[in-house]
Write a protein that holds these residues in place. Structure first.
Motif, PDB file in Angstrom:
ATOM      1  N   GLU A 288       0.821  -1.206   0.000  1.00 32.74           N
ATOM      2  CA  GLU A 288       0.000   0.000   0.000  1.00 32.74           C
ATOM      3  C   GLU A 288       0.858   1.261   0.000  1.00 32.74           C
ATOM      4  N   ASN A 289       2.066   1.136  -0.585  1.00 34.37           N
ATOM      5  CA  ASN A 289       3.003   2.255  -0.669  1.00 34.37           C
ATOM      6  C   ASN A 289       3.289   2.806   0.722  1.00 34.37           C
ATOM      7  N   GLU A 290       3.099   4.112   0.940  1.00 32.80           N
ATOM      8  CA  GLU A 290       3.441   4.673   2.251  1.00 32.80           C
ATOM      9  C   GLU A 290       2.428   4.296   3.321  1.00 32.80           C
ATOM     10  N   PHE A 291       1.150   4.314   2.979  1.00 29.89           N
ATOM     11  CA  PHE A 291       0.094   3.988   3.928  1.00 29.89           C
ATOM     12  C   PHE A 291      -1.215   3.850   3.150  1.00 29.89           C
ATOM     13  N   PRO A 292      -2.187   3.142   3.699  1.00 30.15           N
ATOM     14  CA  PRO A 292      -3.474   2.991   3.003  1.00 30.15           C
ATOM     15  C   PRO A 292      -4.223   4.313   2.963  1.00 30.15           C
ATOM     16  N   LEU A 293      -4.837   4.604   1.826  1.00 27.21           N
ATOM     17  CA  LEU A 293      -5.575   5.868   1.674  1.00 27.21           C
ATOM     18  C   LEU A 293      -7.005   5.696   2.178  1.00 27.21           C
TER      19      LEU A 293
END
Length: 353
Positions: A288-293
């Motif tokens: 989820e890359n940096e954090f979940p949106l």
């Protein structure tokens, strides 16, 4: 000497605590485990793995993520030793872990929650990681997890309305070049000092592992999801001032001592310092890359990492109200978040020259 800041990660296990709200950072540490293992296997000399092996975590906070980071290191050292010697590390190596953070850190919670069954001895080392906190050549591997983006202070002029460096935002957005330069200059000074003191404390050939967030070259902070949420925090505080809940002057003087540098800036600072060789500069790929949106998760996650700053300046109630508004803004502006440029989660492996 660097003074202890007037903020600190919120310890304990209340709803505002760092411990309760840092699960996503822990997931990123788990995602980095294979890269950490590969780096230690490739770059740590077997000659350094003796009967006593010291690991140091600088900026450990109050757990539990520090336990994940140091266990990843110990697992990798044991694996390398077992593979290359054919001997049992349990019978031949004693590990000591040195947990460092500012003097106001919640070391009580840290030591109360040490993992059961751990195979290491532990000690607390209070003090600023911008200063010397350990004897010379006293540890073999050091780690900093999401602490390498701090500055020791807010650059001069940033909070002065009469200064050309006055920054109207709570963060360095990257759009005002004078503000960006002021933050980069301060970050460079602090980072070079940090590297100098770690080089004194680290054994020759020892490793520093840096895990954290940075910007891809050419990307501005406010163009990333993280920077956008930080903008939401600033906007929420301004909204509370307009509602009369807090004072506008307080909002105008609230800034964070954080600078998310570009990848190239970090590399240049390390190379110019000359005390370490960069053995790896890895991008940690997470599902989820940096954090979940997700609006609620975003508000909770950012409260964990930035809530202490806000509480120190405004108090707990204002902090809570601000993050309620952050969740609303994230929900209303989800398309803006989805169209942001990606940030970068890194693992930097440094070997002492």
């Amino acid at each position: 000497m660097t003074t202890t800041p007037d903020w600190i990660m919120i310890g304990g296990y209340g709803p505002e605590s760092y411990n309760q709200q840092s699960s996503y950072q822990r997931a990123l540490l788990e995602a980095a485990k294979d890269k950490m293992t590969e780096a230690i296997s490739a770059n740590l000399s077997l000659d350094l793995i003796s009967n006593r092996f010291n690991v140091a975590d600088f900026g450990c906070a109050s757990g539990p993520n520090t336990f994940v980071a140091v266990q990843n290191i110990i697992d990798a050292v044991e694996e390398k030793y077992q593979r290359e010697t054919g001997q049992s590390p349990v019978d031949n190596i004693e590990f000591q872990v040195l947990f460092n953070d500012f003097t106001l850190n919640d070391f009580n919670t840290l030591f109360k929650t040490l993992p059961p069954g751990r195979r290491y001895y532990s000690a607390g080392v209070p003090g600023s990681f911008f200063d010397r906190v350990l004897p010379k050549e006293s540890f073999h591997i050091g780690v900093m997890s999401y602490a390498f983006h701090f500055t020791s202070k807010i650059p001069k002029g940033i909070m002065d309305r009469d200064s050309p460096l006055w920054n109207k935002d709570m963060q360095c957005t990257g759009f005002n070049q004078a503000v960006k330069k002021a933050y980069l200059d301060q970050y460079s000074i602090d980072t070079k000092k940090l590297l100098d003191v770690r080089a004194e404390e680290l054994v020759p050939g020892g490793l520093m592992l840096l895990l954290g967030s940075c910007l891809r070259d050419g990307v501005k902070m406010s163009e990333t999801p993280k920077g956008t949420v930080m903008d939401f925090i600033g906007e929420s505080l301004s909204d509370l001032a307009k509602q009369g809940v807090t004072d506008q002057e307080k909002v105008d003087t609230f800034r964070t001592s954080i600078y998310f540098a570009e990848q190239g800036e970090i590399r240049q600072i390390i190379e110019e310092n000359g005390k370490f060789t960069i053995e790896a500069f890895e991008d940690i790929i997470h599902s989820e890359n940096e954090f979940p949106l997700d609006p609620k998760i975003l508000a909770i996650s950012f409260k964990a990492f930035y809530g202490a700053f806000i509480t120190a300046h405004f108090g707990t109630e204002i902090m809570r109200k601000a993050f309620e508004l952050v969740e609303v803004k994230a929900r209303e502006q989800m398309s803006r978040l989805q169209n942001c440029k990606p940030g970068m989660q890194y693992l930097i492996v440094l070997r002492k020259n």
